[in-house]
Write an enzyme that holds these catalytic residues in place. Structure first.
Site, PDB file in Angstrom:
ATOM      1  N   LYS A  13     -23.277 -22.633   6.362  1.00 36.29           N
ATOM      2  CA  LYS A  13     -23.911 -22.557   7.754  1.00 36.29           C
ATOM      3  C   LYS A  13     -22.896 -23.076   8.779  1.00 36.29           C
ATOM      4  O   LYS A  13     -22.715 -22.654   9.747  1.00 36.29           O
ATOM      5  CB  LYS A  13     -25.259 -23.180   7.590  1.00 36.29           C
ATOM      6  CG  LYS A  13     -26.206 -22.494   7.065  1.00 36.29           C
ATOM      7  CD  LYS A  13     -27.468 -23.101   7.432  1.00 36.29           C
ATOM      8  CE  LYS A  13     -27.819 -24.612   6.729  1.00 36.29           C
ATOM      9  NZ  LYS A  13     -27.668 -25.091   5.437  1.00 36.29           N
ATOM     10  N   ARG A  90     -35.502 -26.784  10.149  1.00 34.08           N
ATOM     11  CA  ARG A  90     -35.611 -26.796   8.857  1.00 34.08           C
ATOM     12  C   ARG A  90     -37.213 -26.843   7.867  1.00 34.08           C
ATOM     13  O   ARG A  90     -37.135 -27.109   6.913  1.00 34.08           O
ATOM     14  CB  ARG A  90     -34.920 -28.077   8.307  1.00 34.08           C
ATOM     15  CG  ARG A  90     -33.486 -27.977   7.605  1.00 34.08           C
ATOM     16  CD  ARG A  90     -33.044 -29.033   7.315  1.00 34.08           C
ATOM     17  NE  ARG A  90     -31.953 -29.288   6.565  1.00 34.08           N
ATOM     18  CZ  ARG A  90     -30.578 -29.289   6.826  1.00 34.08           C
ATOM     19  NH1 ARG A  90     -30.108 -29.213   8.011  1.00 34.08           N
ATOM     20  NH2 ARG A  90     -29.647 -29.432   5.717  1.00 34.08           N
ATOM     21  N   ARG A 129     -17.450 -30.221  -3.103  1.00 37.01           N
ATOM     22  CA  ARG A 129     -17.174 -30.509  -1.614  1.00 37.01           C
ATOM     23  C   ARG A 129     -16.558 -31.657  -1.381  1.00 37.01           C
ATOM     24  O   ARG A 129     -16.970 -32.561  -1.854  1.00 37.01           O
ATOM     25  CB  ARG A 129     -18.369 -29.954  -0.631  1.00 37.01           C
ATOM     26  CG  ARG A 129     -17.868 -30.075   0.754  1.00 37.01           C
ATOM     27  CD  ARG A 129     -18.834 -29.503   1.477  1.00 37.01           C
ATOM     28  NE  ARG A 129     -20.351 -30.165   1.700  1.00 37.01           N
ATOM     29  CZ  ARG A 129     -21.302 -29.514   2.346  1.00 37.01           C
ATOM     30  NH1 ARG A 129     -21.330 -28.703   2.959  1.00 37.01           N
ATOM     31  NH2 ARG A 129     -22.420 -30.486   2.401  1.00 37.01           N
ATOM     32  N   ARG A 162     -19.398 -36.408   0.433  1.00 35.70           N
ATOM     33  CA  ARG A 162     -20.414 -36.899   1.235  1.00 35.70           C
ATOM     34  C   ARG A 162     -21.348 -37.483   0.215  1.00 35.70           C
ATOM     35  O   ARG A 162     -21.731 -36.991  -0.790  1.00 35.70           O
ATOM     36  CB  ARG A 162     -21.088 -35.839   1.823  1.00 35.70           C
ATOM     37  CG  ARG A 162     -20.740 -35.443   3.283  1.00 35.70           C
ATOM     38  CD  ARG A 162     -21.112 -34.160   3.940  1.00 35.70           C
ATOM     39  NE  ARG A 162     -22.508 -33.882   3.791  1.00 35.70           N
ATOM     40  CZ  ARG A 162     -23.228 -32.949   4.414  1.00 35.70           C
ATOM     41  NH1 ARG A 162     -22.316 -31.970   5.106  1.00 35.70           N
ATOM     42  NH2 ARG A 162     -24.395 -32.564   4.325  1.00 35.70           N
ATOM     43  N   ARG A 173     -32.168 -32.268  -2.587  1.00 33.59           N
ATOM     44  CA  ARG A 173     -31.678 -31.331  -1.142  1.00 33.59           C
ATOM     45  C   ARG A 173     -32.473 -29.970  -1.567  1.00 33.59           C
ATOM     46  O   ARG A 173     -32.911 -29.094  -0.812  1.00 33.59           O
ATOM     47  CB  ARG A 173     -30.640 -31.263  -0.820  1.00 33.59           C
ATOM     48  CG  ARG A 173     -29.999 -32.374  -0.300  1.00 33.59           C
ATOM     49  CD  ARG A 173     -28.674 -32.708   0.004  1.00 33.59           C
ATOM     50  NE  ARG A 173     -27.852 -31.965   1.073  1.00 33.59           N
ATOM     51  CZ  ARG A 173     -26.527 -31.594   1.123  1.00 33.59           C
ATOM     52  NH1 ARG A 173     -25.920 -32.118   0.472  1.00 33.59           N
ATOM     53  NH2 ARG A 173     -26.348 -30.851   2.082  1.00 33.59           N
TER      54      ARG A 173
HETATM   55  P1  AMP Z   1     -26.392 -30.727   6.788  1.00 35.40           P
HETATM   56  O1  AMP Z   1     -25.390 -31.344   7.306  1.00 35.40           O
HETATM   57  O2  AMP Z   1     -27.097 -29.800   7.779  1.00 35.40           O
HETATM   58  O3  AMP Z   1     -26.770 -30.582   5.538  1.00 35.40           O
HETATM   59  O4  AMP Z   1     -27.604 -32.067   7.168  1.00 35.40           O
HETATM   60  C1  AMP Z   1     -27.629 -33.317   6.570  1.00 35.40           C
HETATM   61  C2  AMP Z   1     -28.720 -34.065   6.492  1.00 35.40           C
HETATM   62  O5  AMP Z   1     -29.087 -34.318   7.848  1.00 35.40           O
HETATM   63  C3  AMP Z   1     -29.836 -33.502   5.792  1.00 35.40           C
HETATM   64  O6  AMP Z   1     -29.951 -33.489   4.297  1.00 35.40           O
HETATM   65  C4  AMP Z   1     -31.121 -34.117   6.372  1.00 35.40           C
HETATM   66  O7  AMP Z   1     -31.078 -35.451   6.004  1.00 35.40           O
HETATM   67  C5  AMP Z   1     -30.622 -34.349   7.934  1.00 35.40           C
HETATM   68  N1  AMP Z   1     -30.965 -33.253   8.697  1.00 35.40           N
HETATM   69  C6  AMP Z   1     -30.278 -32.312   9.472  1.00 35.40           C
HETATM   70  N2  AMP Z   1     -30.869 -31.393  10.015  1.00 35.40           N
HETATM   71  C7  AMP Z   1     -32.296 -31.516   9.850  1.00 35.40           C
HETATM   72  C8  AMP Z   1     -33.227 -30.962  10.273  1.00 35.40           C
HETATM   73  N3  AMP Z   1     -33.453 -29.940  10.961  1.00 35.40           N
HETATM   74  N4  AMP Z   1     -34.490 -31.771   9.874  1.00 35.40           N
HETATM   75  C9  AMP Z   1     -34.362 -32.795   9.433  1.00 35.40           C
HETATM   76  N5  AMP Z   1     -33.681 -33.406   8.701  1.00 35.40           N
HETATM   77  C10 AMP Z   1     -32.123 -33.028   9.167  1.00 35.40           C
END
Ligand code: AMP
Length: 220
Positions: A13, A90, A129, A162, A173
């Site tokens: 994404k 999400r 990653r 990460r 996740r």
């Molecule tokens: P990402 O980089 O998109 O994988 O996001 C990393 C982390 O940020 C996720 O595992 C969540 O803990 C938090 N996060 C990101 N977007 C959301 C969302 N829309 N709702 C809740 N938590 C989020």
């Protein structure tokens, strides 16, 4: 142009949102990046978010929705004529909140692009990653390694994994994605907005497929 990208963790994404933002000259809004920015700057929001992020859990809806509403309301979004949302919504309540935020501005989404990648491929991508903590460039230990091991090609910083890409957290996740995020596929299908694209191709091929999927929306 107002777009949402859906897909499991590691579906690409972030990479695709950047490519689409460049293609249409719209703003890339990543909730993960926004939370990481707050965490790295030690803000109150960042400290709160990190309690969830480090464990692969979702940050509570109200906190996330407020952050997105503030970001969508900034002037660059209006001046550039739209956004591509990466990592939001999400949950179904977040999807409903997004509709309400846009309706209050007399706006609507043009398309929701679902990047489909089988789970076993996602797992391999995430666990391998590596990211640059300085310039956010992304690598993979075998699929896209840096020229010098553990070193960013762009800025020379030492790459990191990460915290939420550790194998145990990755499993959480996926579970969170299955339970809380995947219902959004039906939510947007019902609204006639969903376009599904095969994400198990090269990044350039995926970008082309996404651009043409949006083209079909414009024709509808
Ligand atoms: P990402 O980089 O998109 O994988 O996001 C990393 C982390 O940020 C996720 O595992 C969540 O803990 C938090 N996060 C990101 N977007 C959301 C969302 N829309 N709702 C809740 N938590 C989020």
């Amino acid at each position: 142009m107002r777009l949402v990208l859906l897909g499991g963790p590691g579906a690409g994404k972030g990479t695709q949102a950047k490519a689409l933002a460049k293609h249409w000259k719209i703003v890339h809004i990543s909730t993960g990046d926004l939370f990481r920015y707050h965490r790295d700057h030690g803000t109150e929001l960042g400290l709160l978010a990190n309690r969830y992020m480090a464990q692969g859990q979702l940050v509570p809806d109200e906190v996330t929705e407020k952050m997105v509403e503030d970001r969508i309301s900034q002037s660059d979004v209006a001046s550039q004529g739209g956004f591509v949302l990466d990592g939001f919504p999400r949950t179904v309540p977040q999807g409903e909140a997004l509709s309400a935020i846009l309706a209050s501005k007399h706006q609507h989404l043009d398309a929701v692009l679902y990047i489909f990648v089988p789970e076993e491929v996602l797992e391999e991508r995430l666990v391998g990653r590596r990211v640059c903590p300085q310039c956010q460039a992304n690598y993979h230990v075998s699929l896209n390694p840096p020229k010098i091991a553990d070193t960013c090609d762009v800025c020379g910083a030492t790459l990191i994994q990460r915290e939420d890409d550790q194998p145990l957290t990755v499993r959480t996740r996926f579970k969170v994605y299955q339970e809380q995020t995947s219902p959004l596929i039906a939510f947007y299908e019902k609204r006639g907005l969903l376009r599904t694209v095969d994400g198990n191709q090269t990044p350039d091929q995926v970008t082309r497929a996404l651009v043409s999927a949006v083209g079909t929306v414009a024709d509808d």
